[in-house]
Design an enzyme around this catalytic site. Structure first.
Site, PDB file in Angstrom:
ATOM      1  N   GLU A   1      -5.433  27.768  23.181  1.00  0.00           N
ATOM      2  CA  GLU A   1      -5.419  27.269  24.560  1.00  0.00           C
ATOM      3  C   GLU A   1      -6.414  26.123  24.620  1.00  0.00           C
ATOM      4  OE1 GLU A   1      -3.270  28.190  26.663  1.00  0.00           O
ATOM      5  OE2 GLU A   1      -2.527  29.984  25.653  1.00  0.00           O
TER       6      GLU A   1
ATOM      7  N   CYS B   1      -9.533  24.452  32.709  1.00  0.00           N
ATOM      8  CA  CYS B   1      -8.507  23.819  31.864  1.00  0.00           C
ATOM      9  C   CYS B   1      -7.373  23.222  32.684  1.00  0.00           C
ATOM     10  CB  CYS B   1      -7.930  24.842  30.879  1.00  0.00           C
ATOM     11  SG  CYS B   1      -9.117  25.436  29.657  1.00  0.00           S
TER      12      CYS B   1
END
Length: 477
Positions: A250, A284
């Site tokens: 990720e 993110c």
């Protein structure tokens, strides 16, 4: 303030080391704790312990694994405020956001407890092919064994939960390396798992330098999977070293939002401001680029800037604080350089644009072009760009003109245009009529391009932390 000394968590007990480092609060640089620094020998002991415990975890029935995860959720709920304050202190996260993270973490472990009981296989119709008559076929999923989990600072409880929860639900063991700035949350969770009855050796927490430990963590072939959240550069290096072992990555993003002209602008402003500036943009899927149709551009900018100006920057432990410090002063240096570069290249400041102690003011940039660092790179800071567009295809092209593709949002009341955009946008997720910062912990989560490899979300992570086995039986006739 009396500070702590925290050791490594190896084989179900605290392990002292020869060296320790000082952990300081991002907001005021106050000393919080002295943290153990692991070395190669500790990595080896942890992997040895995880290997021994792997057979124990594999033999644990699903209902017992589920019970452990459910108890961790209950223990975390009972200590919610304590854990939220720990998160606020070591990560510089405003206390209200820290409480929200603890609540999400509880939910994540609850989902993991449920998924431990839902690891299904299927039957295969063997007689669908010639030669398959009088045969039964079936699949089931088995744990991989040792999982190495490497986590970042920005969600020190919930992103750890997205590694540990699925791993234990599937029957694996874990060697966890938390971020240097947020080790206390990981060590606190290790204590909760121990209290909940996790077998000794099923979880190891190694604190210290990721740069010094990463090669050691990957060198041992008994490690069957690496799950990492962090920068694309480190993620690519991990993938190159992992070989045929499973990897979930990720990585970064510069998430975009498209606002079509039929959008009710007043209704979305508060939501968009929150998506851009929550936790100082250190998320993110933080909203970094906003593409607004020319018919509603002026109204959106005026309202968005006015709402942004109301945000309060301050101490993360104060209830009124909306935005606090960035994680390191060198990150403030970096974003200051990027903003000044954008201004030199023609961008304008709508509001903000200055340091505020160890923080950076929430900043709105106008007249941004795609090649500017604040647009094409991941700012990971409280900085958002608002750009005007004329046609939906123009906005889609601008959005796709990126090395990243994690979450993208679009606001429109036209269902045809919504699904047209959803098909055309290059991303792991398209969020219609909400910001790209939207995430629930059971939905599939992951990106394309430099945003990552594989998927999280508890069910999907469990699948990636198991091996599919096929079994066929030839029947007597």
């Amino acid at each position: 303030m009396t500070h702590l000394t925290k050791h490594l968590w190896i084989n179900g007990q605290w392990t002292e080391t020869q060296t320790y480092y000082e952990l300081h609060a991002p907001y005021d640089r106050q000393l919080i704790a002295n943290i153990a620094k692991a070395d190669a020998s500790h990595v080896q002991v942890a992997i040895d312990g995880a290997h021994r415990a792997a057979s124990v975890m594999r033999a644990r029935p699903a209902y017992e694994r589920a019970a452990i995860l459910a108890k961790v959720a209950l223990l975390l709920q009972a200590r919610r405020e304590e854990m939220a304050r720990l998160c606020a202190m070591e990560a510089g996260k405003p206390i209200r956001a820290a409480r929200a993270e603890i609540d999400r973490t509880i939910t994540t472990y609850q989902f993991a407890a449920e998924e431990a009981k839902r690891i299904y296989g299927e039957t295969i119709p063997m007689d669908a092919a010639p030669g398959g008559s009088n045969r039964l076929g079936m699949t089931w999923r088995e744990p991989l064994g040792i999982v190495v989990a490497i986590t970042p600072f920005n969600f020190p409880f919930n992103l750890v939960a997205h590694k540990l929860g699925p791993a234990f639900a599937a029957g694996n063991t874990v060697v966890l390396k938390p971020a240097n700035q947020t080790p206390l949350s990981a060590l606190a969770i290790a204590e909760l798992f121990d209290e909940a009855g996790l077998p000794a050796g099923a979880l190891h927490v190694l604190t210290g330098s990721g740069r010094e430990l990463s090669d050691e963590l990957l060198r041992d072939e008994r490690v069957r999977k690496v799950t990492f959240t962090g920068s694309p550069e480190v993620g690519k290096a991990i993938k190159s070293k992992a070989g045929l072992r499973k990897v979930t990555l990720e990585l970064g993003s510069n998430s975009a939002l498209i606002i079509e002209p039929d959008t009710n602008i007043p209704n979305i402003i508060e939501r968009c401001v929150d998506g851009a500036f929550a936790y100082a943009g250190q998320v993110c899927i933080s909203l970094q680029r906003i593409y607004v149709h020319e018919h509603v551009y002026d109204e959106f900018c005026e309202r968005f800037i006015a709402q942004t100006a109301q945000l309060r920057v301050g101490d993360p432990l104060e209830e009124e604080t909306d935005i606090s410090t960035m994680i390191h002063t060198h990150e403030v240096d970096r974003i200051e350089e990027w903003v000044q570069e954008a201004i030199a290249q023609g961008a304008r400041i709508g509001c903000g644009g200055q340091r505020d102690g160890s923080a950076w003011e929430p900043t709105v940039l106008l007249d941004v072009t795609p090649e500017m660092s604040v647009s094409c790179k991941e700012t990971f800071a409280p900085v958002v760009s608002i750009v005007k567009y004329r046609e939906l295809d123009d906005a889609i092209a601008l959005t796709n003109d990126s090395a990243y593709g994690l979450n993208i949002g679009i606001y429109t009341s036209n269902i045809d245009r919504a699904f047209y955009a959803a098909r055309a946008l290059e991303a792991g997720a398209v969020i219609i009529n909400d910001i790209p910062t939207f995430r629930l912990d059971h939905m599939p989560y992951g990106g394309v391009k430099d945003s990552g490899y594989g998927r999280e979300g508890v069910k999907y992570a469990v699948e990636e932390m198991t091996e599919l086995k096929f079994v066929s039986i030839r029947l007597n006739t």
